[in-house]
Motif scaffolding. Sequence first.
Motif, PDB file in Angstrom:
ATOM      1  N   UNK A  90      11.221  -5.169  -2.616  1.00 59.71           N
ATOM      2  CA  UNK A  90      10.794  -4.500  -1.389  1.00 59.71           C
ATOM      3  C   UNK A  90       9.966  -3.263  -1.678  1.00 59.71           C
ATOM      4  N   UNK A  91      10.357  -2.516  -2.694  1.00 56.29           N
ATOM      5  CA  UNK A  91       9.576  -1.337  -3.089  1.00 56.29           C
ATOM      6  C   UNK A  91       8.224  -1.733  -3.671  1.00 56.29           C
ATOM      7  N   UNK A  92       8.209  -2.832  -4.405  1.00 53.33           N
ATOM      8  CA  UNK A  92       6.937  -3.312  -4.946  1.00 53.33           C
ATOM      9  C   UNK A  92       6.004  -3.785  -3.827  1.00 53.33           C
ATOM     10  N   UNK A  93       6.574  -4.399  -2.789  1.00 51.66           N
ATOM     11  CA  UNK A  93       5.747  -4.804  -1.645  1.00 51.66           C
ATOM     12  C   UNK A  93       5.112  -3.581  -0.993  1.00 51.66           C
ATOM     13  N   UNK A  94       5.873  -2.514  -0.861  1.00 51.22           N
ATOM     14  CA  UNK A  94       5.339  -1.273  -0.290  1.00 51.22           C
ATOM     15  C   UNK A  94       4.243  -0.706  -1.188  1.00 51.22           C
ATOM     16  N   UNK A  95       4.451  -0.761  -2.499  1.00 44.40           N
ATOM     17  CA  UNK A  95       3.456  -0.224  -3.432  1.00 44.40           C
ATOM     18  C   UNK A  95       2.178  -1.048  -3.461  1.00 44.40           C
ATOM     19  N   UNK A  96       2.250  -2.319  -3.096  1.00 56.26           N
ATOM     20  CA  UNK A  96       1.054  -3.154  -3.170  1.00 56.26           C
ATOM     21  C   UNK A  96      -0.028  -2.711  -2.187  1.00 56.26           C
ATOM     22  N   UNK A  97       0.310  -1.822  -1.241  1.00 54.00           N
ATOM     23  CA  UNK A  97      -0.723  -1.264  -0.357  1.00 54.00           C
ATOM     24  C   UNK A  97      -1.710  -0.411  -1.144  1.00 54.00           C
ATOM     25  N   UNK A  98      -1.208   0.389  -2.065  1.00 57.99           N
ATOM     26  CA  UNK A  98      -2.089   1.232  -2.869  1.00 57.99           C
ATOM     27  C   UNK A  98      -2.381   0.636  -4.242  1.00 57.99           C
ATOM     28  N   UNK A  99      -1.714  -0.450  -4.575  1.00 62.62           N
ATOM     29  CA  UNK A  99      -1.950  -1.131  -5.846  1.00 62.62           C
ATOM     30  C   UNK A  99      -2.215  -2.608  -5.593  1.00 62.62           C
ATOM     31  N   UNK A 100      -3.405  -2.961  -5.095  1.00 63.26           N
ATOM     32  CA  UNK A 100      -3.690  -4.370  -4.786  1.00 63.26           C
ATOM     33  C   UNK A 100      -3.673  -5.269  -6.011  1.00 63.26           C
ATOM     34  N   UNK A 101      -3.710  -4.695  -7.218  1.00 69.54           N
ATOM     35  CA  UNK A 101      -3.669  -5.509  -8.424  1.00 69.54           C
ATOM     36  C   UNK A 101      -2.317  -6.191  -8.629  1.00 69.54           C
ATOM     37  N   UNK A 102      -1.253  -5.715  -7.961  1.00 73.05           N
ATOM     38  CA  UNK A 102       0.059  -6.357  -8.106  1.00 73.05           C
ATOM     39  C   UNK A 102       0.394  -7.254  -6.911  1.00 73.05           C
ATOM     40  N   UNK A 103      -0.494  -7.336  -5.948  1.00 74.86           N
ATOM     41  CA  UNK A 103      -0.202  -8.078  -4.713  1.00 74.86           C
ATOM     42  C   UNK A 103       0.112  -9.553  -4.977  1.00 74.86           C
ATOM     43  N   UNK A 104      -0.621 -10.194  -5.864  1.00 75.84           N
ATOM     44  CA  UNK A 104      -0.390 -11.611  -6.133  1.00 75.84           C
ATOM     45  C   UNK A 104       0.998 -11.828  -6.733  1.00 75.84           C
ATOM     46  N   UNK A 105       1.324 -11.043  -7.739  1.00 73.75           N
ATOM     47  CA  UNK A 105       2.619 -11.199  -8.407  1.00 73.75           C
ATOM     48  C   UNK A 105       3.768 -10.913  -7.452  1.00 73.75           C
ATOM     49  N   UNK A 106       3.627  -9.865  -6.648  1.00 76.46           N
ATOM     50  CA  UNK A 106       4.687  -9.515  -5.693  1.00 76.46           C
ATOM     51  C   UNK A 106       4.845 -10.614  -4.651  1.00 76.46           C
ATOM     52  N   UNK A 107       3.751 -11.189  -4.207  1.00 71.20           N
ATOM     53  CA  UNK A 107       3.813 -12.286  -3.243  1.00 71.20           C
ATOM     54  C   UNK A 107       4.563 -13.476  -3.840  1.00 71.20           C
ATOM     55  N   UNK A 108       4.218 -13.842  -5.065  1.00 68.77           N
ATOM     56  CA  UNK A 108       4.884 -14.988  -5.705  1.00 68.77           C
ATOM     57  C   UNK A 108       6.374 -14.721  -5.908  1.00 68.77           C
ATOM     58  N   UNK A 109       6.724 -13.516  -6.347  1.00 70.49           N
ATOM     59  CA  UNK A 109       8.134 -13.193  -6.588  1.00 70.49           C
ATOM     60  C   UNK A 109       8.921 -13.096  -5.283  1.00 70.49           C
ATOM     61  N   UNK A 110       8.250 -12.762  -4.189  1.00 71.04           N
ATOM     62  CA  UNK A 110       8.922 -12.687  -2.885  1.00 71.04           C
ATOM     63  C   UNK A 110       9.361 -14.064  -2.396  1.00 71.04           C
ATOM     64  N   UNK A 111       8.761 -15.101  -2.906  1.00 72.57           N
ATOM     65  CA  UNK A 111       9.126 -16.452  -2.484  1.00 72.57           C
ATOM     66  C   UNK A 111      10.503 -16.876  -2.995  1.00 72.57           C
ATOM     67  N   UNK A 112      11.079 -16.090  -3.915  1.00 71.10           N
ATOM     68  CA  UNK A 112      12.380 -16.437  -4.486  1.00 71.10           C
ATOM     69  C   UNK A 112      13.467 -15.452  -4.081  1.00 71.10           C
ATOM     70  N   UNK A 113      13.265 -14.707  -3.000  1.00 70.06           N
ATOM     71  CA  UNK A 113      14.236 -13.696  -2.590  1.00 70.06           C
ATOM     72  C   UNK A 113      15.574 -14.310  -2.176  1.00 70.06           C
ATOM     73  N   UNK A 114      15.569 -15.512  -1.653  1.00 66.02           N
ATOM     74  CA  UNK A 114      16.820 -16.100  -1.169  1.00 66.02           C
ATOM     75  C   UNK A 114      17.739 -16.496  -2.322  1.00 66.02           C
ATOM     76  N   UNK A 115      17.178 -16.850  -3.466  1.00 66.86           N
ATOM     77  CA  UNK A 115      17.999 -17.265  -4.613  1.00 66.86           C
ATOM     78  C   UNK A 115      17.284 -16.924  -5.917  1.00 66.86           C
ATOM     79  N   UNK A 116      17.200 -15.640  -6.270  1.00 66.11           N
ATOM     80  CA  UNK A 116      16.493 -15.272  -7.501  1.00 66.11           C
ATOM     81  C   UNK A 116      17.317 -15.602  -8.742  1.00 66.11           C
ATOM     82  N   UNK A 117      16.596 -15.906  -9.819  1.00 68.26           N
ATOM     83  CA  UNK A 117      17.256 -16.224 -11.091  1.00 68.26           C
ATOM     84  C   UNK A 117      16.927 -15.129 -12.101  1.00 68.26           C
TER      85      UNK A 117
END
Length: 143
Positions: A26-53
């Motif tokens: 969640x903090x990384x999602x907030x940071x992606x506003x000022x750091x668009x270089x991490x937006x792709x990775x944060x988006x992909x990792x957000x897809x596993x929030x229900x059951x992260x490994x």
Amino acid sequence: MSASELLTLSDGTYLTDATRYRRVLGRLQYMSFTRPDIAYAVNKLSQFMQAPSDHHWKAVKRVVQYLRGTIQLGLRVTPIDEIVDRVSTSGYILFLGHNPISWVRVVHVHGADQIADTLTKALSKSAFESNLFMLGLVTHRLT
């Protein structure tokens, strides 16, 4: 995290407590506003929030390590504090390094400008006459 790295829902063993994973992501999602270089990775990792490994958690840690190593990069948001006239303004400038890449300025209309705006809008005859009366431009109702 590279675009070629594939994470799946069945990777690794599931975390027993996913609270930390969700909080950091969640903090990384907030940071992606000022750091668009991490937006792709944060988006992909957000897809596993229900059951992260544990593999997903390692990928989150890699993103955090990347941020530590590139702390000088990112977008800087600066408020506009410029008083030129008596009109209220607000806005911000978005910088990439020292270069402005976007800006927004909002002018808030007050006083006589609002009256002119009201009088120039398309109104029905009765609404127009009512506005003239309320503004004191006529002393009696015209209808």
